[in-house]
Design an enzyme around this catalytic site. Structure first.
Site, short mmCIF file in Angstrom:
data_model
loop_
_atom_site.label_atom_id
_atom_site.label_comp_id
_atom_site.label_asym_id
_atom_site.label_seq_id
_atom_site.Cartn_x
_atom_site.Cartn_y
_atom_site.Cartn_z
N GLN A 1 0.83 -1.21 0.00
CA GLN A 1 0.00 0.00 0.00
C GLN A 1 0.87 1.27 0.00
O GLN A 1 0.52 2.27 0.61
CB GLN A 1 -0.93 0.00 1.21
CG GLN A 1 -2.12 -0.93 1.09
CD GLN A 1 -3.10 -0.47 0.02
OE1 GLN A 1 -3.25 0.71 -0.26
NE2 GLN A 1 -3.80 -1.41 -0.59
N SER A 2 1.98 1.22 -0.71
CA SER A 2 2.96 2.30 -0.67
C SER A 2 2.45 3.63 -1.22
O SER A 2 2.13 3.75 -2.41
CB SER A 2 4.22 1.88 -1.44
OG SER A 2 5.11 2.95 -1.56
N ASN A 3 2.40 4.65 -0.35
CA ASN A 3 2.12 6.01 -0.81
C ASN A 3 3.23 6.49 -1.73
O ASN A 3 2.99 7.22 -2.69
CB ASN A 3 2.00 6.96 0.39
CG ASN A 3 0.83 6.64 1.28
OD1 ASN A 3 -0.29 6.51 0.80
ND2 ASN A 3 1.08 6.51 2.57
N CYS B 1 5.17 4.75 -3.79
CA CYS B 1 5.04 4.21 -5.14
C CYS B 1 3.96 4.95 -5.92
O CYS B 1 4.16 5.30 -7.09
CB CYS B 1 4.73 2.72 -5.07
SG CYS B 1 6.14 1.68 -4.62
#
Length: 345
Positions: free
Chosen positions: A82-84, A86
């Site tokens: 759930q990388s912000n 990325c």
């Protein structure tokens, strides 16, 4: 400090708001048995540019400018499912007409789901070119270098953006934020006594620290760890701050004692919800209509609340919370954040 000698792209228009939180402050004070609680302010870096903002935008302004200067046609980066970071990197790539590829580290086994909502949904909607998933503990730099090598075989040029955008170039974004805050304090007549900031990959915390010391802003920075305890986190922040200071050419050694973080609110694991996070997310939403995320800002605000209840902040001190964004991932944790799932304290 002169940042104009570094190439920079602009993804936001003007300074992000600096606001007092009257209803949240009142609610927090009512829950504090020790000291009565501080006045809480917020820096709305969740309102920066790049679908839909967050602290990574400031870092990417300098990192993407460096990528363009090197002739890159593809941004390569890494993060959790759930990388912000990325999502923001992909957004910047689209803005610049570049391609983007991810290496996703499955830090919690089984946590990556191709059809997940939140940021994972945005990866697909925004059109990430390729995505690979590796197990926890993988060498992420080597994995990204392999992607760059594959691109080179196709006659393309990749640019590796480090996890979280956290290196000396990315840290310049939060030196710029320190200067922005200094101007806002002056213009709004606000005196801040302490600042609470998230401490993860260390770019935001370390960049701010270098910016504060370099600009002689004498306000303590209180880091709230989102993945490590202070014994492991503080050296990373110190290293990042020193690297930023060195890149700027400052004749300055970052004092070890300038780095302070707390690690009491990130457990049981990075990105795994806990009850303190849920309380923080609900409280800010229901008092000020401002959204936090479960992985970063929810746990960071839980730290501010917890420290206030311990009496760490004096009554009527002005404490500033740096809101680093992340709201899209709320949708991947709806049951937990609404209190429908039992969580550890």
């Amino acid at each position: 400090m002169d940042l104009s000698r570094f190439p920079r792209r602009r993804y936001s228009h003007g300074a992000t708001p600096l606001e007092f939180l009257p209803h949240f402050t009142k609610a927090l004070r009512a829950s504090c048995d020790v000291g009565g609680g501080p006045n809480v302010w917020i820096k709305r870096d969740d309102m920066l540019g790049l679908t839909p903002g967050g602290n990574k935008t400031r870092k990417l302004e300098f990192l993407v400018a460096d990528a363009l200067a090197q002739g890159a046609d593809t941004l390569i980066t890494c993060g959790a499912p759930q990388s912000n970071h990325c999502r923001a990197t992909l957004s910047a790539a689209i803005k610049e007409g570049l391609k983007c590829r991810f290496v996703i580290e499955e830090r919690v086994p089984g946590s990556y789901k191709p059809d997940a909502s939140g940021n994972n949904f945005l990866f697909r909607l925004l059109g990430v070119e390729a995505l690979s998933v590796v197990p926890a503990g993988s060498n992420m730099l080597e994995a990204m270098q392999q992607v760059a090598a594959e691109l080179a075989k196709e006659g393309r040029k990749g640019y590796i953006v480090p996890g979280g955008g956290s290196n000396a170039i990315g840290g310049l974004g939060y030196v710029a934020c320190a200067q922005e805050l200094q101007q806002q304090f002056f213009e709004q007549g606000v005196q801040i006594d302490k600042i609470v900031v998230g401490s993860g990959s260390s770019g935001t915390h370390g960049g701010l620290l270098a910016g504060f010391l370099g600009n002689r802003i004498n306000i303590p920075l209180i880091g709230i760890g989102v993945s490590r305890d202070p014994a492991d986190q503080d050296p990373l922040v110190h290293k990042e701050a020193q690297a930023v200071a060195d890149l700027l050419g400052l004749d300055m050694t970052i004092p070890r004692e300038a780095v302070l973080s707390f690690g009491d609110w990130w457990r049981p694991k990075y990105s795994v919800p806990n009850q303190a996070m849920v309380e923080a997310v609900q409280l800010l939403a229901r008092t000020e209509a401002i959204l936090l995320d479960p992985v970063y800002t929810g746990k960071i605000m839980a730290g501010l609340i917890g420290l206030a209840r311990r009496g760490f902040f004096k009554r009527d001190e002005n404490v500033l919370f740096i809101h680093t964004g992340g709201a899209p991932s709320l949708h991947a944790y709806e049951s937990e954040v609404l209190g429908l799932t039992r969580l550890p304290a």
